[in-house]
Motif scaffolding. Structure first.
Motif, PDB file in Angstrom:
ATOM      1  N   PHE A  73       0.826  -1.223   0.000  1.00  0.00           N
ATOM      2  CA  PHE A  73       0.000   0.000   0.000  1.00  0.00           C
ATOM      3  C   PHE A  73       0.861   1.275   0.000  1.00  0.00           C
ATOM      4  CE2 PHE A  73      -1.989   2.674   3.578  1.00  0.00           C
ATOM      5  CZ  PHE A  73      -2.623   3.542   2.710  1.00  0.00           C
ATOM      6  N   ILE A  74       1.629   1.483   1.052  1.00  0.00           N
ATOM      7  CA  ILE A  74       2.411   2.727   1.144  1.00  0.00           C
ATOM      8  C   ILE A  74       3.542   2.715   0.110  1.00  0.00           C
ATOM      9  CG2 ILE A  74       3.878   4.161   2.639  1.00  0.00           C
ATOM     10  CD1 ILE A  74       2.343   3.043   5.063  1.00  0.00           C
ATOM     11  N   ASP A 134      13.412 -12.051  -0.660  1.00  0.00           N
ATOM     12  CA  ASP A 134      12.937 -12.055   0.720  1.00  0.00           C
ATOM     13  C   ASP A 134      13.936 -11.256   1.556  1.00  0.00           C
ATOM     14  OD1 ASP A 134      12.474 -12.787   3.491  1.00  0.00           O
ATOM     15  OD2 ASP A 134      11.280 -14.458   2.725  1.00  0.00           O
ATOM     16  N   LEU A 135      13.398 -10.385   2.393  1.00  0.00           N
ATOM     17  CA  LEU A 135      14.233  -9.561   3.270  1.00  0.00           C
ATOM     18  C   LEU A 135      15.216 -10.409   4.075  1.00  0.00           C
ATOM     19  CD1 LEU A 135      14.188  -6.516   3.921  1.00  0.00           C
ATOM     20  CD2 LEU A 135      12.722  -7.021   5.860  1.00  0.00           C
ATOM     21  N   LEU A 177      10.303  -0.829   3.959  1.00  0.00           N
ATOM     22  CA  LEU A 177       8.878  -0.875   4.343  1.00  0.00           C
ATOM     23  C   LEU A 177       8.381  -2.296   4.541  1.00  0.00           C
ATOM     24  CD1 LEU A 177       8.223   1.600   1.552  1.00  0.00           C
ATOM     25  CD2 LEU A 177       6.983   1.992   3.666  1.00  0.00           C
ATOM     26  N   ASN A 236      10.086 -12.417  10.846  1.00  0.00           N
ATOM     27  CA  ASN A 236      10.096 -11.646   9.608  1.00  0.00           C
ATOM     28  C   ASN A 236      10.540 -10.199   9.845  1.00  0.00           C
ATOM     29  OD1 ASN A 236       9.261 -11.813   6.671  1.00  0.00           O
ATOM     30  ND2 ASN A 236       8.123 -10.005   7.327  1.00  0.00           N
ATOM     31  N   SER A 275       8.959   2.512  10.868  1.00  0.00           N
ATOM     32  CA  SER A 275       8.431   1.956  12.099  1.00  0.00           C
ATOM     33  C   SER A 275       6.902   2.094  12.115  1.00  0.00           C
ATOM     34  CB  SER A 275       9.072   2.703  13.274  1.00  0.00           C
ATOM     35  OG  SER A 275       8.484   2.350  14.495  1.00  0.00           O
ATOM     36  N   TYR A 296       2.623  -7.964  16.820  1.00  0.00           N
ATOM     37  CA  TYR A 296       3.026  -7.080  15.715  1.00  0.00           C
ATOM     38  C   TYR A 296       3.806  -5.879  16.258  1.00  0.00           C
ATOM     39  CZ  TYR A 296       2.693  -3.234  12.349  1.00  0.00           C
ATOM     40  OH  TYR A 296       2.990  -2.153  11.540  1.00  0.00           O
ATOM     41  N   LYS A 337       7.680  -4.706  15.599  1.00  0.00           N
ATOM     42  CA  LYS A 337       8.111  -3.397  15.070  1.00  0.00           C
ATOM     43  C   LYS A 337       9.064  -2.729  16.068  1.00  0.00           C
ATOM     44  CE  LYS A 337       6.943  -1.719  11.669  1.00  0.00           C
ATOM     45  NZ  LYS A 337       7.522  -1.890  10.301  1.00  0.00           N
ATOM     46  N   ASN A 373      -2.079   4.796   8.786  1.00  0.00           N
ATOM     47  CA  ASN A 373      -2.237   5.291   7.428  1.00  0.00           C
ATOM     48  C   ASN A 373      -3.573   4.874   6.834  1.00  0.00           C
ATOM     49  OD1 ASN A 373       0.503   6.079   5.414  1.00  0.00           O
ATOM     50  ND2 ASN A 373       0.595   6.064   7.630  1.00  0.00           N
TER      51      ASN A 373
HETATM   52  N1  LIG Z   1      -0.559   0.916   7.043  1.00  0.00           N
HETATM   53  C1  LIG Z   1      -0.363   1.576   8.160  1.00  0.00           C
HETATM   54  O1  LIG Z   1      -1.299   2.082   8.771  1.00  0.00           O
HETATM   55  C2  LIG Z   1       1.025   1.752   8.715  1.00  0.00           C
HETATM   56  C3  LIG Z   1       1.218   2.655   9.771  1.00  0.00           C
HETATM   57  C4  LIG Z   1       2.487   2.810  10.295  1.00  0.00           C
HETATM   58  C5  LIG Z   1       3.553   2.094   9.779  1.00  0.00           C
HETATM   59  N2  LIG Z   1       3.339   1.210   8.762  1.00  0.00           N
HETATM   60  C6  LIG Z   1       4.479   0.463   8.265  1.00  0.00           C
HETATM   61  O2  LIG Z   1       4.661   0.807   6.892  1.00  0.00           O
HETATM   62  C7  LIG Z   1       5.177  -0.308   6.186  1.00  0.00           C
HETATM   63  C8  LIG Z   1       4.323  -0.602   4.962  1.00  0.00           C
HETATM   64  O3  LIG Z   1       3.009  -0.878   5.396  1.00  0.00           O
HETATM   65  P1  LIG Z   1       1.788  -1.090   4.362  1.00  0.00           P
HETATM   66  O4  LIG Z   1       0.569  -0.598   5.051  1.00  0.00           O
HETATM   67  O5  LIG Z   1       2.139  -0.534   3.028  1.00  0.00           O
HETATM   68  O6  LIG Z   1       1.728  -2.678   4.329  1.00  0.00           O
HETATM   69  P2  LIG Z   1       1.623  -3.700   3.110  1.00  0.00           P
HETATM   70  O7  LIG Z   1       1.311  -5.046   3.707  1.00  0.00           O
HETATM   71  O8  LIG Z   1       0.705  -3.176   2.068  1.00  0.00           O
HETATM   72  O9  LIG Z   1       3.116  -3.713   2.560  1.00  0.00           O
HETATM   73  C9  LIG Z   1       4.155  -4.419   3.191  1.00  0.00           C
HETATM   74  C10 LIG Z   1       4.851  -5.259   2.147  1.00  0.00           C
HETATM   75  O10 LIG Z   1       5.986  -5.899   2.735  1.00  0.00           O
HETATM   76  C11 LIG Z   1       6.156  -7.137   2.088  1.00  0.00           C
HETATM   77  N3  LIG Z   1       6.967  -8.051   2.914  1.00  0.00           N
HETATM   78  C12 LIG Z   1       6.679  -8.582   4.120  1.00  0.00           C
HETATM   79  N4  LIG Z   1       7.652  -9.391   4.532  1.00  0.00           N
HETATM   80  C13 LIG Z   1       8.603  -9.382   3.563  1.00  0.00           C
HETATM   81  C14 LIG Z   1       9.863 -10.053   3.404  1.00  0.00           C
HETATM   82  N5  LIG Z   1      10.317 -10.906   4.330  1.00  0.00           N
HETATM   83  N6  LIG Z   1      10.578  -9.806   2.296  1.00  0.00           N
HETATM   84  C15 LIG Z   1      10.136  -8.948   1.339  1.00  0.00           C
HETATM   85  N7  LIG Z   1       8.954  -8.296   1.430  1.00  0.00           N
HETATM   86  C16 LIG Z   1       8.187  -8.523   2.527  1.00  0.00           C
HETATM   87  C17 LIG Z   1       4.721  -7.669   1.941  1.00  0.00           C
HETATM   88  O11 LIG Z   1       4.658  -8.659   0.946  1.00  0.00           O
HETATM   89  C18 LIG Z   1       3.965  -6.386   1.591  1.00  0.00           C
HETATM   90  O12 LIG Z   1       3.826  -6.225   0.204  1.00  0.00           O
HETATM   91  C19 LIG Z   1       5.250  -1.467   7.192  1.00  0.00           C
HETATM   92  O13 LIG Z   1       6.565  -1.539   7.670  1.00  0.00           O
HETATM   93  C20 LIG Z   1       4.313  -1.044   8.299  1.00  0.00           C
HETATM   94  O14 LIG Z   1       4.682  -1.609   9.543  1.00  0.00           O
HETATM   95  C21 LIG Z   1       2.106   1.037   8.211  1.00  0.00           C
END
Ligand SMILES: NC(=O)c1ccc[n+]([C@@H]2O[C@H](COP(=O)([O-])OP(=O)(O)OC[C@H]3O[C@@H](n4cnc5c(N)ncnc54)[C@H](O)[C@@H]3O)[C@@H](O)[C@H]2O)c1
Length: 333
Positions: A12-13, A58-59, A78, A97, A121, A146, A150, A176
């Motif tokens: 998403f982000i 993979d990370l 991210l 992870n 974060s 979770y 983090k 977000n």
């Molecule tokens: N969405 C929110 O409200 C929010 C708020 C604060 C922080 N965040 C942080 O922002 C970041 C992005 O969040 P998002 O909402 O876009 O989530 P999202 O799930 O849409 O995106 C996260 C991506 O990370 C990938 N991923 C997970 N483990 C992985 C690995 N081992 N190797 C490679 N890729 C991997 C997933 O496949 C996914 O596409 C995250 O770190 C999340 O903790 C999100």
């Protein structure tokens, strides 16, 4: 031209961030989580652009990405498992992870000539705070696996700054929302159900959150990249300094789509009592002072505008196969 290495960019982000970076004329190496479907998530829109190189990996497995890391000036991490409810049953995967993943990435950055690393974060690390609004000195109180994952990965990031001098800055966005967010999150859940009918099944509607529109998050991340100050070792919150109860968001959505909505309790959405984070509200004065960043969408009017943009997007894409509830089963409540 800046050269970025971005993890979680298919999400998403990340997808909004990458589209903006490409628009700016910079280059991205995008690590996409390997899956047997060959799915590149939300990067489909920009997969053919000359400024993006998408590859699977993979990370936790640097062999899958280190050759692209070497060529990068800026890293934005991210990648995370992000669902609080899923983390109750999959705490081990979350911890492994998110914590080990960060370790492997930052360990691979040692001895490279990377100019800046952003570790993304989450406000969940603070849990229900003793004092509001929450600034960067607020003590961590992770209330779910979770949040613990983090918090742990933040500590990994910070320790790599102290131990190896990596130029890591921790950016901590609050909740977000916006186009493309997974239907697991609360705002898309309300929107989806509201577009389909009148009855909205939700968990706790009294919790309060500081909701940040994804456009503002992207600007915050890029302001961090473009900031000339030395940000290594810093932690910076991104939020709006306003909070809304979930029921207030529901009322705003009802107003925008001009439909009466009825709430029904969905017990499966309730967090265990002590794990519930009652309130998150951000003090973003550090971001304002150092990054010269402020949210464009804040307060009731900002929220209405951002919600309208979000609803319009879901309405437009509702028939899209990816989002259509009829063709896509949602497994995580
Ligand atoms: N969405 C929110 O409200 C929010 C708020 C604060 C922080 N965040 C942080 O922002 C970041 C992005 O969040 P998002 O909402 O876009 O989530 P999202 O799930 O849409 O995106 C996260 C991506 O990370 C990938 N991923 C997970 N483990 C992985 C690995 N081992 N190797 C490679 N890729 C991997 C997933 O496949 C996914 O596409 C995250 O770190 C999340 O903790 C999100």
């Amino acid at each position: 031209m800046k050269k970025f290495f971005i993890t979680g960019g298919e999400g998403f982000i990340g997808s909004h961030l990458i589209e903006q970076i490409i628009k700016n004329g910079d280059h991205v190496n995008a690590l996409v989580n390997y899956n047997s479907f060959g799915n590149i998530g939300w990067l489909e829109n920009c997969m053919n652009h000359k400024n993006i190189n998408i590859f699977f990996g993979d990370l936790k497995d640097p062999d899958t990405y280190s050759k692209f890391l070497v060529k990068s000036d800026y890293v934005i991490n991210l990648a995370s498992l992000i669902s609080v409810p899923y983390s109750y049953t999959a705490s081990k995967s979350n911890l492994e992870n998110n914590i080990l993943g960060s370790h492997f990435l930052y360990n691979s950055c040692i001895n490279l000539k990377i100019k800046k690393i952003i570790h993304v974060s989450s406000s969940e690390v603070y849990g229900t705070p003793k004092k509001i609004p929450i600034n960067e000195t607020t003590i961590f109180n992770p209330q779910s696996p979770y949040a613990a994952s983090k918090a742990g990965s933040d500590h990994v990031a910070k320790s790599y700054f102290y131990s190896y001098g990596l130029p890591i800055v921790i950016i901590r966005p609050f909740n977000n929302f916006g186009p493309r967010q997974s239907s697991r999150a609360v705002i898309p859940t309300i929107i989806f159900q509201a577009l389909k009918g009148n009855e909205i099944k939700l968990g706790n509607i009294n919790t309060q959150r500081d909701f940040l529109f994804v456009e503002d998050t992207v600007r915050g991340l890029l302001s961090t990249i473009n900031c000339n100050n030395n940000l290594a070792g810093e932690e910076i919150n991104l939020g709006t300094n306003f909070c809304f109860q979930i029921k207030e968001i529901l009322n705003l959505i009802s107003l925008i789509i001009n439909k009466k909505l009825k709430v029904k309790l969905n017990k499966s959405k309730l967090r265990p009592k002590k794990s519930e984070v009652e309130i998150l509200i951000c003090d973003y004065s550090k971001a304002k002072r150092i990054l010269r960043w402020e949210p464009k969408y804040k307060g009731k009017n900002g929220m209405k505008l951002a919600l309208t943009k979000t609803i319009n997007w879901y309405q437009k894409n509702y028939q899209n196969k990816l989002l259509n509830f009829k063709s896509k089963k949602v497994f995580f409540k």
